[in-house]
Design a protein around this motif. Sequence first.
Motif, PDB file in Angstrom:
ATOM      1  N   ASN A  42      12.832   7.122  -4.162  1.00  0.00           N
ATOM      2  CA  ASN A  42      12.230   6.212  -3.187  1.00  0.00           C
ATOM      3  C   ASN A  42      12.862   6.384  -1.819  1.00  0.00           C
ATOM      4  N   SER A  60      10.600   0.945   6.799  1.00  0.00           N
ATOM      5  CA  SER A  60      11.045   2.081   5.974  1.00  0.00           C
ATOM      6  C   SER A  60      12.472   2.521   6.282  1.00  0.00           C
ATOM      7  N   ARG A 108      14.541  -1.243   4.304  1.00  0.00           N
ATOM      8  CA  ARG A 108      14.141  -0.637   3.030  1.00  0.00           C
ATOM      9  C   ARG A 108      14.904  -1.161   1.829  1.00  0.00           C
ATOM     10  N   THR A 142       8.836  -2.989  -0.201  1.00  0.00           N
ATOM     11  CA  THR A 142       7.815  -2.075  -0.734  1.00  0.00           C
ATOM     12  C   THR A 142       6.431  -2.710  -0.672  1.00  0.00           C
ATOM     13  N   VAL A 160       5.818   4.491  -3.752  1.00  0.00           N
ATOM     14  CA  VAL A 160       7.065   3.727  -3.656  1.00  0.00           C
ATOM     15  C   VAL A 160       6.913   2.381  -4.364  1.00  0.00           C
ATOM     16  N   SER A 177       8.932   1.079  -7.780  1.00  0.00           N
ATOM     17  CA  SER A 177       9.904   0.006  -7.616  1.00  0.00           C
ATOM     18  C   SER A 177       9.590  -1.216  -8.468  1.00  0.00           C
TER      19      SER A 177
END
Length: 149
Positions: free
Chosen positions: A10, A83, A87, A93, A142, A146
């Motif tokens: 990720n 991002s 993050r 996300t 992503v 996650s």
Amino acid sequence: MRPALNAARNNVLFVLIAVLSIAGVALSAVSLQRHYAKSATNFCDFSQKFSCDIVNRSEYSEIMGIPVAGLGVAGYAALFVLSTFWRSRTETTTRILVAALAGLAFALYLTYIEAYVLTTWCILCVGSLVIISLIALLSVVVRVRSRPA
């Protein structure tokens, strides 16, 4: 898949989203400059069917007085912040995914306007569509990675 490996993968995707976001900011900034330019340019005007000036100065180039390219700069900057600096937050996300899908939906609407209303294409706009499409795709990956197991 191991959580550490997922986090590392990720992180690579977050870096790719950040790089694409910077490219989006740059492309949108050039488009914004063209929106406010006083004179025509040959920069990305190839014919009546491919003209950034026609698209960037049309009635569809602003929403309530705000240039669409300015919205692009702000949107890509927000994606960059999410991002990079944000993050590690658990909700990031989802926020990136929502922002990217909203940006993609707006870009597809603008592409429709180019194709069927103005019948003129802007290379900068098409480039932005490619960038936001890639960011949206990466943000889906992503987000899926996650999710808790």
